[in-house]
Design a protein around this motif. Structure first.
Motif, PDB file in Angstrom:
ATOM      1  N   THR A   1       0.820  -1.215   0.000  1.00  0.00           N
ATOM      2  CA  THR A   1       0.000   0.000   0.000  1.00  0.00           C
ATOM      3  C   THR A   1       0.852   1.261   0.000  1.00  0.00           C
ATOM      4  OG1 THR A   1      -0.016   0.219   2.405  1.00  0.00           O
ATOM      5  CG2 THR A   1      -1.749  -1.146   1.425  1.00  0.00           C
ATOM      6  N   LYS A   2       0.157   2.362  -0.262  1.00  0.00           N
ATOM      7  CA  LYS A   2       0.756   3.679  -0.084  1.00  0.00           C
ATOM      8  C   LYS A   2       0.166   4.202   1.213  1.00  0.00           C
ATOM      9  CE  LYS A   2       0.795   8.042  -2.692  1.00  0.00           C
ATOM     10  NZ  LYS A   2       2.161   8.492  -2.546  1.00  0.00           N
ATOM     11  N   PHE A   3       0.997   4.519   2.171  1.00  0.00           N
ATOM     12  CA  PHE A   3       0.464   4.820   3.499  1.00  0.00           C
ATOM     13  C   PHE A   3       1.351   5.864   4.177  1.00  0.00           C
ATOM     14  CE2 PHE A   3      -0.142   3.109   8.053  1.00  0.00           C
ATOM     15  CZ  PHE A   3      -1.205   3.962   8.265  1.00  0.00           C
ATOM     16  N   ASN A   4       0.715   6.974   4.582  1.00  0.00           N
ATOM     17  CA  ASN A   4       1.522   8.027   5.227  1.00  0.00           C
ATOM     18  C   ASN A   4       1.116   8.248   6.681  1.00  0.00           C
ATOM     19  OD1 ASN A   4      -0.887   9.316   5.058  1.00  0.00           O
ATOM     20  ND2 ASN A   4      -0.187  11.016   3.789  1.00  0.00           N
ATOM     21  N   LEU A   5       0.367   7.328   7.257  1.00  0.00           N
ATOM     22  CA  LEU A   5      -0.047   7.383   8.656  1.00  0.00           C
ATOM     23  C   LEU A   5      -1.275   8.258   8.877  1.00  0.00           C
ATOM     24  CD1 LEU A   5       2.736   7.705  11.381  1.00  0.00           C
ATOM     25  CD2 LEU A   5       1.096   5.874  11.078  1.00  0.00           C
ATOM     26  N   LEU A   6      -1.450   9.295   8.043  1.00  0.00           N
ATOM     27  CA  LEU A   6      -2.526  10.249   8.296  1.00  0.00           C
ATOM     28  C   LEU A   6      -3.812   9.851   7.578  1.00  0.00           C
ATOM     29  CD1 LEU A   6      -0.359  13.472   8.028  1.00  0.00           C
ATOM     30  CD2 LEU A   6      -1.182  12.347  10.103  1.00  0.00           C
ATOM     31  N   THR A   7      -3.668   9.415   6.324  1.00  0.00           N
ATOM     32  CA  THR A   7      -4.839   8.939   5.603  1.00  0.00           C
ATOM     33  C   THR A   7      -4.761   7.417   5.518  1.00  0.00           C
ATOM     34  OG1 THR A   7      -3.599   9.301   3.579  1.00  0.00           O
ATOM     35  CG2 THR A   7      -5.160  11.026   4.205  1.00  0.00           C
ATOM     36  N   PRO A   8      -5.921   6.761   5.342  1.00  0.00           N
ATOM     37  CA  PRO A   8      -5.900   5.288   5.333  1.00  0.00           C
ATOM     38  C   PRO A   8      -5.015   4.752   4.209  1.00  0.00           C
ATOM     39  CG  PRO A   8      -8.160   6.129   5.393  1.00  0.00           C
ATOM     40  CD  PRO A   8      -7.263   7.311   5.188  1.00  0.00           C
ATOM     41  N   PRO A   9      -4.435   3.560   4.414  1.00  0.00           N
ATOM     42  CA  PRO A   9      -3.564   2.980   3.388  1.00  0.00           C
ATOM     43  C   PRO A   9      -4.321   2.749   2.075  1.00  0.00           C
ATOM     44  CG  PRO A   9      -3.736   1.545   5.341  1.00  0.00           C
ATOM     45  CD  PRO A   9      -4.584   2.716   5.596  1.00  0.00           C
ATOM     46  N   GLN A  10      -3.642   3.027   0.976  1.00  0.00           N
ATOM     47  CA  GLN A  10      -4.244   2.773  -0.341  1.00  0.00           C
ATOM     48  C   GLN A  10      -3.492   1.654  -1.019  1.00  0.00           C
ATOM     49  OE1 GLN A  10      -3.613   6.870  -1.639  1.00  0.00           O
ATOM     50  NE2 GLN A  10      -5.634   6.729  -2.607  1.00  0.00           N
TER      51      GLN A  10
ATOM     52  N   PHE B   1      18.332   1.301   9.451  1.00  0.00           N
ATOM     53  CA  PHE B   1      18.342   2.755   9.601  1.00  0.00           C
ATOM     54  C   PHE B   1      17.627   3.414   8.426  1.00  0.00           C
ATOM     55  CE2 PHE B   1      20.142   7.038   9.587  1.00  0.00           C
ATOM     56  CZ  PHE B   1      19.909   7.391  10.897  1.00  0.00           C
ATOM     57  N   TYR B   2      17.815   2.861   7.241  1.00  0.00           N
ATOM     58  CA  TYR B   2      17.136   3.385   6.055  1.00  0.00           C
ATOM     59  C   TYR B   2      15.630   3.218   6.197  1.00  0.00           C
ATOM     60  CZ  TYR B   2      16.165   4.261   1.086  1.00  0.00           C
ATOM     61  OH  TYR B   2      15.693   4.761  -0.092  1.00  0.00           O
ATOM     62  N   ILE B   3      15.214   2.036   6.683  1.00  0.00           N
ATOM     63  CA  ILE B   3      13.782   1.792   6.894  1.00  0.00           C
ATOM     64  C   ILE B   3      13.209   2.829   7.865  1.00  0.00           C
ATOM     65  CG2 ILE B   3      12.101   0.183   7.894  1.00  0.00           C
ATOM     66  CD1 ILE B   3      13.846  -2.114   6.837  1.00  0.00           C
ATOM     67  N   TYR B   4      13.922   3.068   8.945  1.00  0.00           N
ATOM     68  CA  TYR B   4      13.474   4.041   9.938  1.00  0.00           C
ATOM     69  C   TYR B   4      13.356   5.428   9.312  1.00  0.00           C
ATOM     70  CZ  TYR B   4      13.578   7.139  13.978  1.00  0.00           C
ATOM     71  OH  TYR B   4      13.291   8.123  14.889  1.00  0.00           O
ATOM     72  N   ASP B   5      14.349   5.782   8.527  1.00  0.00           N
ATOM     73  CA  ASP B   5      14.401   7.080   7.883  1.00  0.00           C
ATOM     74  C   ASP B   5      13.219   7.268   6.930  1.00  0.00           C
ATOM     75  OD1 ASP B   5      15.695   9.459   7.670  1.00  0.00           O
ATOM     76  OD2 ASP B   5      16.838   8.859   5.891  1.00  0.00           O
ATOM     77  N   VAL B   6      12.961   6.231   6.126  1.00  0.00           N
ATOM     78  CA  VAL B   6      11.854   6.303   5.168  1.00  0.00           C
ATOM     79  C   VAL B   6      10.516   6.403   5.909  1.00  0.00           C
ATOM     80  CG1 VAL B   6      10.564   4.948   3.475  1.00  0.00           C
ATOM     81  CG2 VAL B   6      13.036   5.164   3.261  1.00  0.00           C
TER      82      VAL B   6
ATOM     83  N   PHE C   1       9.906   7.315   9.308  1.00  0.00           N
ATOM     84  CA  PHE C   1       9.694   8.437  10.218  1.00  0.00           C
ATOM     85  C   PHE C   1      10.233   9.767   9.697  1.00  0.00           C
ATOM     86  CE2 PHE C   1       8.958   4.785  12.760  1.00  0.00           C
ATOM     87  CZ  PHE C   1       7.932   5.165  13.607  1.00  0.00           C
ATOM     88  N   GLY C   2      11.121   9.718   8.716  1.00  0.00           N
ATOM     89  CA  GLY C   2      11.633  10.956   8.149  1.00  0.00           C
ATOM     90  C   GLY C   2      10.752  11.407   6.997  1.00  0.00           C
ATOM     91  N   ARG C   3      10.252  10.430   6.211  1.00  0.00           N
ATOM     92  CA  ARG C   3       9.473  10.800   5.021  1.00  0.00           C
ATOM     93  C   ARG C   3       8.039  10.284   5.075  1.00  0.00           C
ATOM     94  NH1 ARG C   3      13.462   8.461   0.559  1.00  0.00           N
ATOM     95  NH2 ARG C   3      15.344   8.497   1.827  1.00  0.00           N
ATOM     96  N   PHE C   4       7.684   9.614   6.132  1.00  0.00           N
ATOM     97  CA  PHE C   4       6.330   9.082   6.315  1.00  0.00           C
ATOM     98  C   PHE C   4       5.865   8.214   5.162  1.00  0.00           C
ATOM     99  CE2 PHE C   4       6.583  12.676   9.186  1.00  0.00           C
ATOM    100  CZ  PHE C   4       6.259  12.024  10.354  1.00  0.00           C
ATOM    101  N   GLN C   5       6.775   7.408   4.620  1.00  0.00           N
ATOM    102  CA  GLN C   5       6.377   6.467   3.568  1.00  0.00           C
ATOM    103  C   GLN C   5       6.334   5.076   4.197  1.00  0.00           C
ATOM    104  OE1 GLN C   5       9.438   7.279   0.712  1.00  0.00           O
ATOM    105  NE2 GLN C   5       8.413   9.135  -0.033  1.00  0.00           N
ATOM    106  N   PHE C   6       5.290   4.835   4.976  1.00  0.00           N
ATOM    107  CA  PHE C   6       5.203   3.576   5.706  1.00  0.00           C
ATOM    108  C   PHE C   6       5.045   2.361   4.799  1.00  0.00           C
ATOM    109  CE2 PHE C   6       5.051   3.812  10.365  1.00  0.00           C
ATOM    110  CZ  PHE C   6       5.372   5.149  10.503  1.00  0.00           C
TER     111      PHE C   6
END
Lengths: 306, 317
Positions: free
Chosen positions: A54-63, A261-266, A268-273
């Motif tokens: 999915t595409k998921f940024n935490l704020l809107t539901p996953p697509q 660390f990259y996973i964390y960055d993506v 929490f840094g870019r909100f691309q869950f």
């Protein structure tokens, strides 16, 4: 089986109704653990796999976006670099740690089995990775660190341990060896205790040297335990994060950007869950494959002692 | 079912640091032994030196570190580093000494760490013990299947569940709370259940039967018999769990944002990032590091023997 029957008769002797069955009580007893297991282990595992599609940024539901994340991952040079850096780290970390731990364990067994020695060797394990990273950041500081001061005093060039792309991964590997080697040595030490002393006595009578006994007795008889230790430590090593987050934050450039660390960055840094989840799935897949290979290659399931 | 004490994954259990084995008989000090001892002494030095170095640096005054970088003793002995950690210096004093000038709330973080680790340890050990008892001693349908399912959980690396668990904690509205940090590991870990079940299987059935004959309920047997008889392994598990949750960084970093829920590991990271990039306040940083490490070191001094001896194959974690 005998025990069960005797309990049964004891129970019926107390004239309780029906055959012995604790189902309701058992349910009550496992309920908290079952909730924890379901909610925080099984569900997140399934959800993590789902989120990776999915595409998921935490704020809107996953697509749902199909394989997009995986396609992106395969084409992402930073991901491949992170995987490479992680593998390099694991090889250095596990290689050094296992050899050292084995030697330390053998010496603890052959020299003195006193608890104080094992206690000292274990001490670094008691502090967090964060503490370990902090103290070595200071000890290995380019200008002021005692490590470099000593190097300079003996006339060797100072080494930019944590600030050069070629030194950074070996240095992080070393820091984590410092914290974990005692723990690993104690695991191996426990394994050594299972080798009967008589085998060594026989070896000594035959005039075998310590080194010879190590090669021909210790290593083969220790193999099942050693391979188990390897599986555990390798899985742990792949998940390296704390040291990098504190000491280098992935730098210089991407030379210590390990996968976690990259996973964390993506995430929490870019909100691309979604994308972060896809990379987590990839890491999980790598771990499964590596564990399976190790299990087969080291024949962890068979013992030479039996 | 007869007690199956057959070792499963490994001989998990009260492992066997065999005390009856006599230490290798004293032999004449030969070259090999001397070499081996020098290696061990080196190992001891490398293990312990960083701790001394934290102390030495923390007790130095930061501005003197540059000139005295090679000195093995504190340079210009001062308690300034500790004062900055505990917020006892005024902002200007701290800045003059090379610090960040911001007071950090050490006692708050210590409190948070204690709460989180205690919640996790108490919950995890107690609930895992209950489950382990059900798996070891109660008779119910599908027991072995459910247990196998639990064991499979051991295979999932913790790291994999972190992101989805964060999403869950956020949905529960528990981000930046102590409960949010503790919750995922408060109920069980497959390891804890596995570890305790192994001990419960080893407890003699006769004692249990006698109590049941006397009319005690299974619940009573669990609380009054099984738990007291397994205090040693339960304590061991509790200590290992406490250390692990105290040292946890990654998960706590995800969940806590403010002082409200910041634990020591995370606070140390923040303290580090606040120090000036050029010419960091090393004596303050090392004082903070030492202070953060101290509680576990004290715990270790109190329980060293138990901790050291418990890491056998029980230590697979």
């Amino acid at each position: 089986m005998v025990t069960t029957t005797s309990i049964r008769s004891a129970k019926s002797g107390r004239a309780r109704n029906g055959p012995r069955d604790d189902t309701r009580l058992a349910l009550l007893f496992i309920l908290p653990a079952l909730i924890g297991f379901g909610v925080f282990l099984v569900w997140p595992t399934l959800r993590g796999i789902y989120l990776s599609f999915t595409k998921f940024n935490l704020l809107t539901p996953p697509q749902f976006n199909g394989l997009d994340n995986y396609v992106r991952m395969v084409q992402d040079p930073v991901f491949w670099n992170a995987l490479k850096v992680t593998l390099y780290y694991v090889i250095l970390n596990i290689g050094l740690q296992t050899v050292l731990a084995l030697v330390i364990a053998v010496m603890m067994q052959r020299l003195t089995q006193r608890t104080w020695l094992r206690g000292i060797v274990l001490t670094p394990f008691l502090v967090s990775n964060v503490v370990a990273a902090m103290v070595f950041l200071w000890i290995l500081d380019y200008q002021l660190g005692i490590g470099n001061t000593i190097l300079a005093a003996v006339g060797v060039d100072r080494i930019p341990f944590l600030s050069s792309s070629s030194w950074v991964i070996p240095t992080i590997a070393f820091i984590n060896v410092w914290r974990h080697v005692g723990y690993t040595a104690l695991l191996i030490f426990a394994g050594l205790q299972t080798i009967p002393e008589t085998v060594y006595e026989a070896g000594r009578i035959d005039g075998a040297s310590e080194v010879r006994m190590f090669r021909s007795i210790t290593v083969p008889l220790l193999r099942p335990i050693l391979s188990l230790v390897l599986i555990i430590t390798v899985v742990g090593s792949f998940q390296v994060f704390d040291t990098v987050a504190i000491a280098t934050r992935g730098g210089p450039v991407d030379s210590s950007r390990v996968l976690q660390f990259y996973i964390y960055d993506v995430a929490f840094g870019r909100f691309q869950f979604g994308y972060a989840s896809a990379m987590s799935v990839a890491l999980l897949a790598v771990l499964v494959v590596v564990t399976f290979l190790q299990y087969r290659l080291t024949r962890a399931e068979t013992s030479d002692l039996a | 079912m007869a007690t199956d004490t057959t070792p499963t994954v490994a001989t998990v259990g009260p492992v066997a640091v065999r005390r009856d084995t006599p230490p290798a008989e004293p032999r004449r000090l030969n070259f090999g032994r001397a070499l081996a001892w020098s290696f061990m002494i080196l190992v001891i030095l490398v293990s312990l030196f960083p701790f001394y170095w934290m102390l030495r640096t923390a007790l130095s005054s930061n501005n003197a570190l540059y000139a005295g970088s090679g000195s093995l003793l504190p340079v210009q002995t001062s308690a300034g580093g500790f004062e900055r950690v505990f917020g006892l210096q005024t902002g200007q004093e701290a800045i003059d000494a090379g610090g960040a000038g911001q007071a950090i709330n050490f006692w708050r973080y210590l409190f948070n760490s204690v709460v989180v680790s205690t919640l996790i340890t108490a919950g995890q050990v107690f609930f895992s013990a209950m489950a382990a008892y059900a798996f070891a001693r109660l008779q119910w349908k599908h027991r072995e299947k459910v247990f196998a399912f639990f064991l499979a959980g051991l295979m999932i690396p913790a790291i994999f569940t972190l992101l989805p668990n964060f999403v869950l904690i956020k949905q529960l509205g528990l981000v930046d709370t102590l409960l949010g940090i503790a919750l995922p590991t408060m109920f069980m870990t497959p390891f804890a259940v596995f570890f305790l079940r192994q001990f419960f299987l080893g407890i003699s059935r006769e004692v249990e039967e006698a109590a049941l004959m006397d009319g005690a309920s299974k619940v009573r047997v669990f609380f009054r018999l099984i738990i007291p008889m397994s205090l040693a392994p339960i304590t061991t598990l509790a200590i290992l769990t406490y250390i692990a949750s105290w040292n946890e960084y990654f998960w706590a970093l995800m969940v806590s944002y403010t002082d409200k829920s910041r634990v020591l590991t995370v606070a140390l990271g923040v303290f580090k990032s606040q120090t000036p990039q050029t010419g960091p306040d090393w004596s303050g940083l090392m004082a903070a590091t030492l202070v953060a490490a101290l509680p576990m070191l004290v715990l270790f001094m109190l329980f060293a023997k138990r901790i050291v001896n418990s890491i056998g194959f029980s230590g697979i974690k």
